[in-house]
Write an enzyme that holds these catalytic residues in place. Sequence first.
Site, PDB file in Angstrom:
ATOM      1  N   HIS A 102       7.031  98.180 -18.035  1.00  0.00           N
ATOM      2  CA  HIS A 102       6.931  97.462 -19.305  1.00  0.00           C
ATOM      3  C   HIS A 102       5.518  96.909 -19.495  1.00  0.00           C
ATOM      4  CE1 HIS A 102      11.314  97.450 -18.751  1.00  0.00           C
ATOM      5  NE2 HIS A 102      11.380  97.336 -20.062  1.00  0.00           N
ATOM      6  N   ASP A 156      11.838 106.643 -22.561  1.00  0.00           N
ATOM      7  CA  ASP A 156      11.988 105.203 -22.466  1.00  0.00           C
ATOM      8  C   ASP A 156      11.222 104.614 -23.659  1.00  0.00           C
ATOM      9  OD1 ASP A 156      12.684 102.701 -21.533  1.00  0.00           O
ATOM     10  OD2 ASP A 156      11.925 103.028 -19.498  1.00  0.00           O
TER      11      ASP A 156
END
Length: 594
Positions: free
Chosen positions: A241, A314
């Site tokens: 992330h 993702d």
Amino acid sequence: MPSRRTVLAATAGVAASLALSGTAHANDKQLRSLISRMTLEEKVGQLFVMRVYGHSATAPDQADIDANLKEIGVRTAAEMIARYRVGGIIYFTWAHNTRDPHQIADLSNGIQQASLRQPRGLPVLVSTDQEHGIVCRVGEPATLFPGAMGIGAGGARKDARTLGRIAGQELRAIGIRQNYSPVADVNVNPANPVIGVRSFGSEADAVAGLVAAEVAGYQGAGVAATAKHFPGHGDTAVDSHYGFPVITHSRELWEKLDAVPFRAAIRAGIDSIMTAHIQFPALDASGDPATLSHPILTGILRGELGYDGVVVTDSLGMEGVRTKYGDDRVPVLALKAGVDQLLNPPSLDIAWNAVLKAVQDGELTEARLDESILRILRLKARLGLFEEPYVSHGGVTRTVGTPAHLAEADRIAERTTTLLVNEKRLLPLNRRTHRKLLVVGADPASPSGTTGPPTGVLATALTELGFTATALPTGTAPSAATVAQAVAAAQDAEAVIVGTYNITAAQKTLVEQLVATGRPVVAVAIRNPYDVAQLPAVPAYLAAYSWTDVELRAAARVIAGKAAPRGRLPVPVQRADDPAKVLYPVGYGLSYGR
């Protein structure tokens, strides 16, 4: 809810074009015919799965309208669908999509209606991350299960299948047809900041068996499962992330470890596979993230592993995929690598127009888009979205959070709690000698709409079991004053329960000072089981693997002796003073001897 007449009217064009009757699914010829009538702009939209703020497709709160205008340039989900013709929408708690099951069902119906009313309108594939454990988007009153590492501690494929079946039934009832679960990563790095307890464990074959079982459960309930994060995110100390992890496994190790659960998922007929924003030099030396790697996605996943289902990225808002290329290049490169669904780009307008321009300029062919759209439409057809795009309030009431489902979750949770230390048989606590309890520890934000906070849930559960328990939250980094307050409160207790959360130096000080009071201390790891290595003086230690209610209540029953500890470690715990040595091996777990 739309009436049956509205459903038939809204889907008439699609149903007629597919020549569907009864419950027959569309075949490839029918789907290709449908694709041939789509505009290029509609084709581009079909590849995107996008977030949108609000509890309603047409009438969100003003704050959500403002957020949509700022991030997407539209006011509502319906406007986003009309402008971009997106093929999928992902629900998030923070986007205010998931207040309660009936509201979610209405939102799903509103989204379908908005899409089906468009020219050549298609049903939308609604998705979410409902892994259970620490990552969930749909909270109470829906049924919430232990997370993957808890299921790994239980070790029963039947439980994984039951989890998938029940969770799938509940997701389908509220209009969510694609779940980004299970996690197929093999967590072999205790320092992994992003996977950890989201993985079933560190043993490839055990993980593979549980992945396949969960896939069977979800897909048997009519919800697409998604194995993630290919080619394997289990051995990294960087969170993708916020950074760009590098996996240093050799090709040989990848075959023996990371690939095993994905192969099992493919054998189980997995509907979709999610990519990882990781660099894996042994599989692709270019330095590109796997999400943008043709050798990894087309060469290995499609070619060597023989997978022809949907590949979804993702989130394209994560730093791991944005490090090397701009937001206009990422979606184009992902499609060139072999991706089908482009998930949650930071700017839909930039990403959508970039793909459109790439086709217009000849960098991408329309045939390449058609290839991915066919996979996406196949999945929508297989999930019954062309015949039954809508859900009903009656279905929500009959299915979501039923007593039978909740009882199954509690039963499964009792198999997960793992007893690691129990000196002088302190546990189970005796209500006659240890009735008055103090519950302290970390109170991380609720991961899944559970009642929380953990100290309160544990105290309430123990009180219901016949103890008198008082909660005193001390946080993940208790100050000296907080530690002193807890130590003072312990003087009035007959035993102390302390929840540790990825243990910090301050938490360690708290526990050590509580042990020094002479009061019996029972520690519960409410996330990573590795905490136990830092606290050798604690007389009793349990691993709960998460701080959701279902796992905390199970831990309370074990503490009280209402349930026996049956969990076994699915990962090894290394010694704190010598990480090269194992303190507790895979499969370790104590029992009460009865």
